[in-house]
Each structure stands twice: as C-alpha cells, then as structure tokens.
Design an enzyme around this catalytic site. Structure first.
Site, PDB file in Angstrom:
ATOM      1  N   LYS A 205       7.721  -4.221   3.376  1.00  0.00           N
ATOM      2  CA  LYS A 205       6.836  -3.264   2.710  1.00  0.00           C
ATOM      3  C   LYS A 205       6.327  -3.853   1.382  1.00  0.00           C
ATOM      4  CE  LYS A 205       6.725   1.500   1.022  1.00  0.00           C
ATOM      5  NZ  LYS A 205       6.661   2.785   1.671  1.00  0.00           N
TER       6      LYS A 205
ATOM      7  N   ARG B 254       1.775   7.090   4.565  1.00  0.00           N
ATOM      8  CA  ARG B 254       2.880   6.231   4.121  1.00  0.00           C
ATOM      9  C   ARG B 254       3.316   6.637   2.730  1.00  0.00           C
ATOM     10  NH1 ARG B 254       3.662   2.237   7.341  1.00  0.00           N
ATOM     11  NH2 ARG B 254       2.063   2.256   8.923  1.00  0.00           N
TER      12      ARG B 254
ATOM     13  N   ILE C  73       4.198   5.690  -0.878  1.00  0.00           N
ATOM     14  CA  ILE C  73       3.848   4.577  -1.764  1.00  0.00           C
ATOM     15  C   ILE C  73       5.136   3.982  -2.338  1.00  0.00           C
ATOM     16  CG2 ILE C  73       2.673   3.975  -3.928  1.00  0.00           C
ATOM     17  CD1 ILE C  73       0.690   4.606  -1.701  1.00  0.00           C
TER      18      ILE C  73
ATOM     19  N   ASN D 167      -2.854  12.526  -4.502  1.00  0.00           N
ATOM     20  CA  ASN D 167      -2.730  12.817  -3.068  1.00  0.00           C
ATOM     21  C   ASN D 167      -3.144  14.257  -2.818  1.00  0.00           C
ATOM     22  OD1 ASN D 167      -1.905  12.392  -0.326  1.00  0.00           O
ATOM     23  ND2 ASN D 167      -0.016  13.524  -0.752  1.00  0.00           N
TER      24      ASN D 167
ATOM     25  N   HIS E  98      -2.443  17.479  -0.014  1.00  0.00           N
ATOM     26  CA  HIS E  98      -1.536  17.906   1.051  1.00  0.00           C
ATOM     27  C   HIS E  98      -1.952  19.297   1.527  1.00  0.00           C
ATOM     28  CE1 HIS E  98       2.102  17.886   3.417  1.00  0.00           C
ATOM     29  NE2 HIS E  98       2.284  19.146   3.041  1.00  0.00           N
TER      30      HIS E  98
ATOM     31  N   GLY F 208     -10.354  10.677   8.178  1.00  0.00           N
ATOM     32  CA  GLY F 208     -11.169  10.318   7.014  1.00  0.00           C
ATOM     33  C   GLY F 208     -12.159  11.380   6.575  1.00  0.00           C
TER      34      GLY F 208
HETATM   35  C1  GRF Z   1      -5.549  16.233   5.326  1.00  0.00           C
HETATM   36  O1  GRF Z   1      -5.165  17.503   5.820  1.00  0.00           O
HETATM   37  C2  GRF Z   1      -4.759  15.873   4.106  1.00  0.00           C
HETATM   38  O2  GRF Z   1      -4.407  16.959   3.318  1.00  0.00           O
HETATM   39  C3  GRF Z   1      -3.511  15.264   4.681  1.00  0.00           C
HETATM   40  O3  GRF Z   1      -3.955  14.540   5.800  1.00  0.00           O
HETATM   41  C4  GRF Z   1      -5.152  15.138   6.300  1.00  0.00           C
HETATM   42  C5  GRF Z   1      -6.180  14.057   6.383  1.00  0.00           C
HETATM   43  O4  GRF Z   1      -7.364  14.499   7.016  1.00  0.00           O
HETATM   44  N1  GRF Z   1      -2.821  14.471   3.702  1.00  0.00           N
HETATM   45  P1  GRF Z   1      -8.641  13.560   6.989  1.00  0.00           P
HETATM   46  O5  GRF Z   1      -8.214  12.201   7.536  1.00  0.00           O
HETATM   47  O6  GRF Z   1      -9.118  13.454   5.572  1.00  0.00           O
HETATM   48  O7  GRF Z   1      -9.634  14.218   7.872  1.00  0.00           O
END
Ligand code: GRF
Length: 199
Positions: free
Chosen positions: A64, A90, A92, A106, A108, A11
């Site tokens: 789901k 997950r 969506i 999102n 990544h 988080g």
């Molecule tokens: C992050 O690296 C994000 O890009 C990926 O999952 C990780 C989550 O980290 N999707 P956090 O839980 O926000 O610390």
C-alpha cells in the site's frame, strides 16, 4: 495549485464537481481524476469532460505504501493542493495522510456516525430509519471518520423504495459536495483536528 478527485466507481459526484467548478469559476480547478479500478465508469466521464485521468491499480504495487507513493509523486508533479474523495473505496494510508492532512475531504451517503462503510444507503433503508442523509468530512486514518464539515438530511417517506431513496441521496450529494469543496478551497471552512469542522 489544483484539486485531484479520487474515484473507484460511477463518478457521478466527480462529474457534478467538475460542472459546478466550471459554472462557478472556482479559483482552484479540478485538474485530474485518479482511479484505482481500470473498469470504473468515472474514467469515461473524465474523458468526456476532458479532465486528465490516471488509473493506478493497487494490484500493480507490492505494498500500500508503494501504491500511495506513486500517487504522491503524481500529485507533487502536478502541484495538487487538495484531494477530494468521490466514491473512492479505499482507506487513505499514512503515506498520503502525512502529506495531505487537513487537505483531504470525503463524502458519505449517510448521517455519520450512522452507517459507515459500504452500501450505506442500503444499510439505512434496511434498518428502517425515517431520516438519513449525506455527510461531508475531512479525512483521517479511520473508515468514514474525521471532522464533519456539513450534513444534510434526507427524509424516507412511506412511498420511497431503495431506488428512489438512492436517487434522492445522490441528488443531495451532488449539490452539498460542491458547496463544501468550494468553502474548503476558499478558506471559509478550515480543518481542525478536533471532532468539529469550524467555520
Ligand atoms: C456516493 O454515494 C458517495 O457518497 C460514496 O460513494 C458514492 C459514489 O458515487 N462515497 P459516484 O461514483 O460519485 O456516483
């Protein structure tokens, strides 16, 4: 109208978003965190930040569709306009996507389309690339696909370790995600279902 953040793990992005939203007085506030794992550290952060947190475990639902329908009810009851995925592990499904297409983003930790899926920082490290980075994108039905909103490069130096690279990537994430979410909720960036996020 407000924002729901979805998380599965630590988080840290959720916390960074809350801090930015409060410091910059966003017009749309983060009004809840939804978590799919009862043990997620993100839950403690939400409590400390005084953001309502809802734990919905897919194991408690037979399909789901049922799981996402329960989330959808919660979102509707709370007039949630935007879904911000922050380490939500997950894909969506159509139940949420049909109602929120173009309103789900999102983050990544790689330069997509390179290294989608889990452990992206480690994937990039093990491949030996010299640059990696962070991608923020609108969500579609795929795994880490959907129109890209922004990307930022992180260089991998000779002196880096997987751990130092991970720290650098997370630091970039925390700034970039807040900037992108702000632009999306204020209409500066809009969803187009082509491959290109447009300003
Ligand atoms: C992050 O690296 C994000 O890009 C990926 O999952 C990780 C989550 O980290 N999707 P956090 O839980 O926000 O610390």
């Amino acid at each position: 109208m407000s924002i729901a953040v979805f998380a599965s793990g630590s988080g840290s992005n959720f916390e960074a978003l809350v801090q930015h939203s409060q410091l910059q007085s966003w017009p749309t506030t983060i009004s809840m965190l939804i978590v799919d794992r009862p043990g997620a550290k993100a839950i403690e952060r939400a409590k400390r930040l005084q953001i309502p947190v809802h734990v919905l475990s897919p194991k408690d639902f037979s399909t789901k569709e049922d799981y996402e329908a329960a989330i959808l009810r919660l979102l509707n009851e709370n007039q949630i306009e935007w879904i911000v995925l922050a380490g939500y592990l997950r894909i969506i499904g159509s139940t949420l996507l049909d109602c929120y297409e173009g309103r789900i983003v999102n983050i990544h930790p790689s330069l997509l389309p390179a290294f989608p899926g889990l452990r992206a920082i480690q994937q990039a490290w093990e491949y030996g690339v010299k640059v990696t980075g962070v991608t923020v994108h609108f969500v579609d039905a795929g795994l880490d696909t959907g129109p890209i909103i922004a990307q930022k490069v992180v260089s991998i130096e000779e002196t880096d370790t997987l751990s130092s690279l991970t720290e650098k990537v997370h630091a970039v994430e925390h700034e970039l995600y807040a900037a992108c979410v702000y632009q999306v909720i204020t209409g500066q960036i809009q969803f187009h279902s082509s491959n290109h996020g447009e300003k």
